[in-house]
Each structure stands twice: as structure tokens, then as C-alpha cells.
Design a protein around this motif. Structure first.
Motif, PDB file in Angstrom:
ATOM      1  N   ASP A   1       0.801  -1.217   0.000  1.00  0.00           N
ATOM      2  CA  ASP A   1       0.000   0.000   0.000  1.00  0.00           C
ATOM      3  C   ASP A   1       0.828   1.259   0.000  1.00  0.00           C
ATOM      4  O   ASP A   1       0.496   2.250  -0.643  1.00  0.00           O
ATOM      5  N   LEU A   2       1.901   1.246   0.804  1.00  0.00           N
ATOM      6  CA  LEU A   2       2.626   2.482   1.047  1.00  0.00           C
ATOM      7  C   LEU A   2       3.885   2.596   0.201  1.00  0.00           C
ATOM      8  O   LEU A   2       4.769   3.385   0.502  1.00  0.00           O
ATOM      9  N   ARG A   3       3.942   1.803  -0.847  1.00  0.00           N
ATOM     10  CA  ARG A   3       5.183   1.742  -1.638  1.00  0.00           C
ATOM     11  C   ARG A   3       5.625   3.110  -2.121  1.00  0.00           C
ATOM     12  O   ARG A   3       6.790   3.497  -1.955  1.00  0.00           O
ATOM     13  N   SER A   4       4.707   3.876  -2.723  1.00  0.00           N
ATOM     14  CA  SER A   4       5.135   5.181  -3.249  1.00  0.00           C
ATOM     15  C   SER A   4       5.408   6.155  -2.117  1.00  0.00           C
ATOM     16  O   SER A   4       6.281   7.019  -2.220  1.00  0.00           O
ATOM     17  N   TRP A   5       4.687   6.019  -1.011  1.00  0.00           N
ATOM     18  CA  TRP A   5       4.927   6.909   0.118  1.00  0.00           C
ATOM     19  C   TRP A   5       6.329   6.686   0.680  1.00  0.00           C
ATOM     20  O   TRP A   5       7.059   7.631   0.974  1.00  0.00           O
ATOM     21  N   PHE A   6       6.712   5.390   0.810  1.00  0.00           N
ATOM     22  CA  PHE A   6       8.068   5.078   1.268  1.00  0.00           C
ATOM     23  C   PHE A   6       9.098   5.667   0.317  1.00  0.00           C
ATOM     24  O   PHE A   6      10.113   6.214   0.719  1.00  0.00           O
ATOM     25  N   HIS A   7       8.797   5.519  -0.966  1.00  0.00           N
ATOM     26  CA  HIS A   7       9.758   5.951  -1.977  1.00  0.00           C
ATOM     27  C   HIS A   7      10.027   7.451  -1.888  1.00  0.00           C
ATOM     28  O   HIS A   7      11.150   7.907  -2.064  1.00  0.00           O
ATOM     29  N   ASN A   8       8.970   8.210  -1.588  1.00  0.00           N
ATOM     30  CA  ASN A   8       9.127   9.660  -1.531  1.00  0.00           C
ATOM     31  C   ASN A   8       9.462  10.183  -0.148  1.00  0.00           C
ATOM     32  O   ASN A   8       9.459  11.387   0.084  1.00  0.00           O
ATOM     33  N   SER A   9       9.716   9.269   0.785  1.00  0.00           N
ATOM     34  CA  SER A   9       9.827   9.705   2.165  1.00  0.00           C
ATOM     35  C   SER A   9      11.224  10.119   2.554  1.00  0.00           C
ATOM     36  O   SER A   9      11.460  10.551   3.662  1.00  0.00           O
ATOM     37  N   GLY A  10      12.183   9.934   1.656  1.00  0.00           N
ATOM     38  CA  GLY A  10      13.537  10.342   2.018  1.00  0.00           C
ATOM     39  C   GLY A  10      14.388   9.223   2.556  1.00  0.00           C
ATOM     40  O   GLY A  10      15.563   9.417   2.863  1.00  0.00           O
ATOM     41  N   ILE A  11      13.827   8.027   2.680  1.00  0.00           N
ATOM     42  CA  ILE A  11      14.666   6.891   3.095  1.00  0.00           C
ATOM     43  C   ILE A  11      15.600   6.566   1.930  1.00  0.00           C
ATOM     44  O   ILE A  11      15.168   6.580   0.791  1.00  0.00           O
ATOM     45  N   PRO A  12      16.850   6.224   2.227  1.00  0.00           N
ATOM     46  CA  PRO A  12      17.741   5.840   1.127  1.00  0.00           C
ATOM     47  C   PRO A  12      17.152   4.665   0.347  1.00  0.00           C
ATOM     48  O   PRO A  12      16.559   3.762   0.928  1.00  0.00           O
ATOM     49  N   THR A  13      17.286   4.711  -0.969  1.00  0.00           N
ATOM     50  CA  THR A  13      16.763   3.616  -1.775  1.00  0.00           C
ATOM     51  C   THR A  13      17.858   2.595  -2.033  1.00  0.00           C
ATOM     52  O   THR A  13      19.046   2.900  -1.947  1.00  0.00           O
ATOM     53  N   CYS A  14      17.426   1.402  -2.347  1.00  0.00           N
ATOM     54  CA  CYS A  14      18.379   0.322  -2.603  1.00  0.00           C
ATOM     55  C   CYS A  14      19.161   0.600  -3.874  1.00  0.00           C
ATOM     56  O   CYS A  14      18.602   1.005  -4.889  1.00  0.00           O
ATOM     57  N   GLU A  15      20.460   0.370  -3.802  1.00  0.00           N
ATOM     58  CA  GLU A  15      21.341   0.624  -4.925  1.00  0.00           C
ATOM     59  C   GLU A  15      20.968  -0.205  -6.152  1.00  0.00           C
ATOM     60  O   GLU A  15      21.111   0.231  -7.287  1.00  0.00           O
ATOM     61  N   VAL A  16      20.445  -1.415  -5.903  1.00  0.00           N
ATOM     62  CA  VAL A  16      20.178  -2.337  -7.006  1.00  0.00           C
ATOM     63  C   VAL A  16      18.804  -2.115  -7.620  1.00  0.00           C
ATOM     64  O   VAL A  16      18.653  -1.996  -8.818  1.00  0.00           O
ATOM     65  N   CYS A  17      17.747  -2.055  -6.762  1.00  0.00           N
ATOM     66  CA  CYS A  17      16.392  -2.046  -7.317  1.00  0.00           C
ATOM     67  C   CYS A  17      15.696  -0.703  -7.204  1.00  0.00           C
ATOM     68  O   CYS A  17      14.590  -0.532  -7.703  1.00  0.00           O
ATOM     69  N   ASN A  18      16.309   0.233  -6.519  1.00  0.00           N
ATOM     70  CA  ASN A  18      15.778   1.591  -6.409  1.00  0.00           C
ATOM     71  C   ASN A  18      14.476   1.724  -5.611  1.00  0.00           C
ATOM     72  O   ASN A  18      13.813   2.748  -5.688  1.00  0.00           O
ATOM     73  N   GLU A  19      14.113   0.697  -4.869  1.00  0.00           N
ATOM     74  CA  GLU A  19      12.962   0.819  -3.979  1.00  0.00           C
ATOM     75  C   GLU A  19      13.472   1.271  -2.615  1.00  0.00           C
ATOM     76  O   GLU A  19      14.639   1.045  -2.290  1.00  0.00           O
ATOM     77  N   ALA A  20      12.601   1.861  -1.813  1.00  0.00           N
ATOM     78  CA  ALA A  20      13.007   2.291  -0.471  1.00  0.00           C
ATOM     79  C   ALA A  20      13.598   1.115   0.291  1.00  0.00           C
ATOM     80  O   ALA A  20      13.004   0.034   0.324  1.00  0.00           O
ATOM     81  N   ALA A  21      14.756   1.328   0.866  1.00  0.00           N
ATOM     82  CA  ALA A  21      15.441   0.220   1.548  1.00  0.00           C
ATOM     83  C   ALA A  21      15.153   0.311   3.040  1.00  0.00           C
ATOM     84  O   ALA A  21      15.912   0.878   3.812  1.00  0.00           O
ATOM     85  N   ILE A  22      14.029  -0.305   3.442  1.00  0.00           N
ATOM     86  CA  ILE A  22      13.640  -0.200   4.846  1.00  0.00           C
ATOM     87  C   ILE A  22      14.311  -1.285   5.648  1.00  0.00           C
ATOM     88  O   ILE A  22      14.807  -1.060   6.742  1.00  0.00           O
ATOM     89  N   LYS A  23      14.302  -2.514   5.100  1.00  0.00           N
ATOM     90  CA  LYS A  23      15.059  -3.580   5.740  1.00  0.00           C
ATOM     91  C   LYS A  23      16.159  -3.948   4.773  1.00  0.00           C
ATOM     92  O   LYS A  23      15.920  -4.554   3.729  1.00  0.00           O
ATOM     93  N   ALA A  24      17.378  -3.556   5.083  1.00  0.00           N
ATOM     94  CA  ALA A  24      18.446  -3.725   4.106  1.00  0.00           C
ATOM     95  C   ALA A  24      19.788  -3.731   4.804  1.00  0.00           C
ATOM     96  O   ALA A  24      19.887  -3.465   5.997  1.00  0.00           O
TER      97      ALA A  24
END
Lengths: 230, 317
Positions: free
Chosen positions: B189-212
Motif C-alpha cells: 500500500d505504502l510503496r510510493s509513500w516510502f519511496h518519496n519519504s527520504g529513506i535511502p533507496t536500494c542501490e540495485v532495485c531503487n525501492e526504499a530500503a527499509i530492511k536492508a
């Protein structure tokens, strides 16, 4: 299709506005159904979505009809209208009875059973079926104590609030009333007031009624000793 | 003219009724209704989903795919794209419960070590008033007096109950070590919200890296999902260099040869992994019919080898 667009243009509303309204009605029906676990939605609630901002008299009906069409084409849901066919003795209104709607899947039963049926809610469906069957076999109406008598034979007690599967049994029964499978009536009898459960719109709905009769006959055919319903 | 048929409806309704589905389950249903395996008929599968989404856009919903960051599993779900009057009816949770949920998500997101979870105790200690202040931002004036009593009086037992409900409904999850992590519904549900939230994104897949995995260089902000990292490792033969800061990442690779790579000495004794068996080897050498002198010297050098191996071991863990 051409007809409806003519109707809409006569009502002085643009295609975008109309689409927005239809989408709002569809979303309302979907979210509300999820929130209240399938309890019927009153038609008034839907017309309100339209009349909040638009005052054309014929608009609500057109919007609702298009919402019904789209729910079928996009999701495969039938938005079935339920009519109160048996006015309860406590309910003085007759024609003023609100039309209400429930969402029913249009998928064939075997497809539904295989891929959609949520195994986690099977206990609720089972409970619903059993209760409706009991009331059905009792002639469509059953006094409260008789219903509990039969439920007790299955280990479901009125006072049980933490049944391992159904939780609060009384609440589970009450939910069937809210979902309009049953309705409760107070009957004035010689001993005073008794509470009677009757089949309500959803249980009396054609396809549902037929399936129940079929399932009951399947069970009864298999049973050598038939259970007596007093 | 109907664009979608019963096959599309089956997948849509399955997601609506059963909630988010894991990839193999979703693929199974697709294969069953269309007779095509999604992996061998990728284009058909994607076209199928595109068709569905085109229709769903009419009501601002979407059939979305995402990774459950807890285990890297791909999941599919039906999500709502717009928060409006109607969607407010779509929840069974009360306002304090939703505020609490937001607090838990924020706490998980703010973890600089990107664990993707917080302890249950920390979750239960989240104060709802802080959420209100954050939401009100510059408008907040009266401080605590602005917080509605329902939020202020949200008790510990209510929080516990809410946590259980949120886990049951897959908004949160229990991690194997008993912590609270984000559930698959939140990731969907919150995928785009995470993406725009300022959390660093994953170097490989560019999604928010919350557990990484975070770069081992403390000042570096780079993050890679564990499952993205696995893929990268298999391609780069076990060596990763951080693209941002250039530090080489050390890894605990369970092969004895790895120790040779780390260690500078090329003594044959180095190839034994555990230090314990080395001691046993030493004793065996002493008892063997070998040169006392050679034994003695090998004892000393073996001892230093021991130290080297242990040192390289600690570097890796």
C-alpha cells in the motif's frame, strides 16, 4: 450505451463529472462492504453521494445504474438489490422500506470455491449455512429458545464469549441479523413477549434459497436417522 | 463491450477476498484460468495485468506488485491509490489505532541500521501525542492540550491488542526474533509513500530500503536489500565495493578458501578453519616421528598463525 450518454448530456453534466460520480459510488460500495463485512448498503447512502453536489432529479438513478454496470464489467460483481419481502411486525413502513444492495460474485461456483474462497472465513460461512438451514427447516420462523436448543446440540452456547472458532456466539448470531440473513421480531404471546428469528432478504434471495434447499436435501439424503425439528 | 472477462475477475476477486498473495500462488491462479504459465508467457502475463490496471484506474485502484522486504518474496495485491471520502470507510481501525500504526511505521523507518523492525517494547512505548504534533507541523500551538483524549488515553493493553490486529491483518508482522516488522500490506500500500519519504533507496532495485544492509563504512548512506545483495554477490564472485564510498565490503563466506584470501601468510596450516583443530594438530605433530627442531619452530609459527586466523575471523564477522 448511446442512450445513457444522451441521458447524461440532457442532464447538463460532463462526461468527466459523471465518471467521477460513478467512480465515487463504486468506491463507496467496495469500501463499505469491506468495512461492514458484507452488510447491505442502503440505496439512500448511494444517492447521497450524488445529491451532495448535484441536484438534477434523475441523476442519482443513472449514476447508480452505471455503477452497477461497471462493478460487473471491472470486478465481476453483481450489485444485487434486496427487497424486504416479509415485513416484520415491528416495522410499520412498507413502501418506504429502503432498497439495499449487496455485492455478489458473478464467477461460477467452482471457480469461486477453488480460487477466491478464503479458507480463513470458512467457519463463518459454515455457521451462516447451519443457522439458515435450521430456520428454514422450521418453516422460515423459529422462536429464540428453539434456535439455541439446536445450536447447543452443536456445542454453541448463548453465553459462550470465547468459542475457539467463532468467539462470541451471541455476537456471531447478531452479525447474521446485521447482514440481513435473519431478522428478529418480538411476538406477543400468551406467555409474554418472545423473540422470533425469521429468514430475511438475503436468505430469501432466489439463488441463495435454492442452493440451501439443495444442500439440505443432500445432507438429509445421506442421513439415515433424520433429525426432528420441533 | 466488456473488456475484462471472468479470468481477469477471478484474479481481481482473489486478491480482494484473500488479501495480498505470494507470487507462486498468484501465478498458480493465472495458470489455472488461462492455461498459460506466467514464466514462459511473460508478455501475456504482463498484458493481462496491464489490461486489469487500465480498467481499475477508473476507480483509482491498482493491481500492484512488490517485494516483502522481510523475506524478499514477491507479492501481488489490490491497492487504493487515492485517499478520499470513500476510502475512509474502508478501514475497521479507529483513529487512535491508525495513529499508533503510523507511529510504529515511522519508528521502523527511522532506524539507521535498516533492520526493518523494532522491538515489541519499543512499539508499545510509542507515544501517540508525538504523531499528532508531527502531523500538525507548524500549525501546532497549544501543545498537549491539542491532543484529543482518545489519543492521550490509548492504554498499553489497547496498544497490545492493536498490534495483534495489525499483525493478523498483515499491516505489521512478527519477525523470527520476536520484533515487530512491516507487513506485506504496508509494503504494498505504502510503496510510493516510502519511496518519496527520504529513506535511502536500494542501490540495485531503487525501492526504499527499509530492511536492508547498510554500507559498512559508517559515514556512507548506501543501502542494498539482502535479496538484491545476494544476486549481486553471485554475479561478482563474493566481492562488493561500495559504489558511493569505495570501501570494500567484507563478507563471512562459509568456505575455508576464503580464509586464505584474507590472510597474508601462505603457510599450509592456515587452510584449517577452526582454531581448535589447529591445537589438536599441534599435539599430533608433537607425538609424530618428526624433527623436534622442526616441530618446535612449527609450534611457534603455528601459534602466530593461530593469532592471524583468529584476527581475520573477527574482521569477517
Amino acid at each position: 450505451m448511446a442512450n445513457s450518454s444522451q441521458d447524461f448530456s440532457q442532464l447538463n453534466i460532463s462526461e468527466e463529472e459523471k465518471d467521477k460520480l460513478v467512480a465515487e459510488v463504486i468506491r463507496y460500495v467496495l469500501f463499505k462492504t469491506h468495512q461492514n463485512s458484507g452488510c447491505p448498503i442502503k440505496r439512500d447512502e448511494l444517492t447521497q453521494i450524488v445529491t451532495k453536489n448535484y441536484h438534477q432529479r434523475l441523476l442519482p438513478a443513472l449514476v447508480i445504474n452505471e455503477a452497477i454496470a461497471k462493478l460487473s464489467s471491472i470486478f465481476g460483481f453483481e450489485m444485487r438489490e434486496l427487497q424486504r419481502s416479509r415485513p416484520s411486525s415491528t416495522n410499520q413502513q412498507s413502501v418506504a422500506d429502503a432498497k439495499s444492495y449487496v455485492l455478489i460474485s458473478q464467477l461460477p461456483a467452482d471457480v469461486y470455491r477453488k480460487y477466491i474462497d478464503d479458507v480463513n472465513t470458512a467457519h463463518l460461512t459454515g455457521f451462516t449455512f447451519v443457522v439458515i438451514s435450521i430456520v428454514h427447516l422450521a418453516g422460515g420462523k423459529i422462536p429464540e429458545e428453539h434456535l439455541w436448543h439446536h445450536l447447543r446440540r452443536m456445542g454453541l452456547h448463548e453465553t459462550d464469549e470465547s468459542h475457539p472458532v467463532l468467539g462470541n456466539i451471541k455476537q456471531a448470531l447478531e452479525t447474521l441479523v446485521q447482514q440481513r440473513y435473519l431478522q428478529k421480531d418480538k411476538v406477543n404471546g400468551p406467555e409474554g413477549n418472545t423473540l422470533v428469528y425469521e429468514l430475511a432478504e438475503r436468505a430469501l434471495d432466489g439463488p441463495v434459497c435454492d442452493s440451501i434447499k439443495e444442500y439440505i436435501s443432500q445432507i438429509v439424503k445421506k442421513e439415515v436417522a433424520s433429525v426432528e425439528i420441533d | 463491450m466488456a473488456v475484462l472477462n471472468w479470468k481477469h475477475h477471478t484474479l481481481i476477486q482473489a486478491l480482494m477476498t484473500r488479501g495480498p498473495l505470494k507470487e507462486n500462488e498468484f501465478h498458480k491462479i493465472f495458470a489455472a484460468v488461462t492455461g498459460k504459465n506466467p514464466r514462459s508467457h511473460e508478455r501475456d502475463f504482463n498484458d493481462f495485468l496491464l489490461k486489469i490496471n487500465k480498467e481499475l484506474s477508473y476507480v483509482q485502484m491498482e493491481l500492484r506488485r512488490c517485494r516483502n522486504q522481510n523475506d524478499g518474496q514477491v507479492c501481488y495485491g489490490l491497492v487504493n491509490n487515492v485517499s478520499d471520502e470513500q476510502s475512509k470507510f474502508g478501514t475497521k481501525y479507529s483513529v487512535p489505532q491508525i495513529t499508533f500504526y503510523k507511529g510504529v511505521i515511522e519508528a521502523i523507518m527511522q532506524d539507521a541500521t535498516a533492520q526493518g523492525s523494532i522491538s515489541t517494547i519499543d512499539a508499545l512505548n510509542i507515544r501517540l501525542e508525538n504523531q499528532v504534533h508531527r502531523g500538525m507541523g507548524s500549525q501546532s500551538q497549544g501543545g498537549l492540550s491539542q491532543v484529543p483524549p482518545a489519543l492521550r488515553n490509548f492504554s498499553m493493553s489497547q496498544k497490545e491488542k492493536t498490534l495483534d490486529e495489525l499483525v493478523h491483518d498483515q499491516w505489521l508482522c512478527h519477525t523470527p526474533d520476536g520484533d515487530i516488522g512491516l507487513g506485506v500490506k504496508s509494503y504494498l500500500d505504502l510503496r510510493s509513500w516510502f519511496h518519496n519519504s527520504g529513506i535511502p533507496t536500494c542501490e540495485v532495485c531503487n525501492e526504499a530500503a527499509i530492511k536492508a544492509k547498510v554500507c559498512q563504512n559508517e559515514g556512507c548512506m548506501l543501502r542494498i536489500h539482502h535479496y538484491c545483495l545476494k544476486k549481486k554477490l553471485s554475479q561478482s564472485r563474493g566481492k562488493i565495493v561500495c559504489p558511493t564510498c569505495g570501501v570494500q565490503w567484507e563478507f563471512q563466506i562459509p568456505k575455508p578458501e576464503a580464509i586464505e584470501v584474507e590472510d597474508e601468510l601462505n603457510e599450509p596450516t592456515v587452510s584449517q578453519p577452526p582454531a581448535g583443530s589447529k591445537r589438536r594438530k599441534l599435539k599430533a605433530n608433537r607425538n609424530a616421528d618428526a624433527d623436534i627442531g622442526a616441530c618446535g619452530s612449527s609450534q611457534v609459527s603455528s601459534a602466530t598463525n593461530l593469532k592471524r586466523v583468529t584476527r581475520s575471523y573477527t574482521r569477517m564477522t
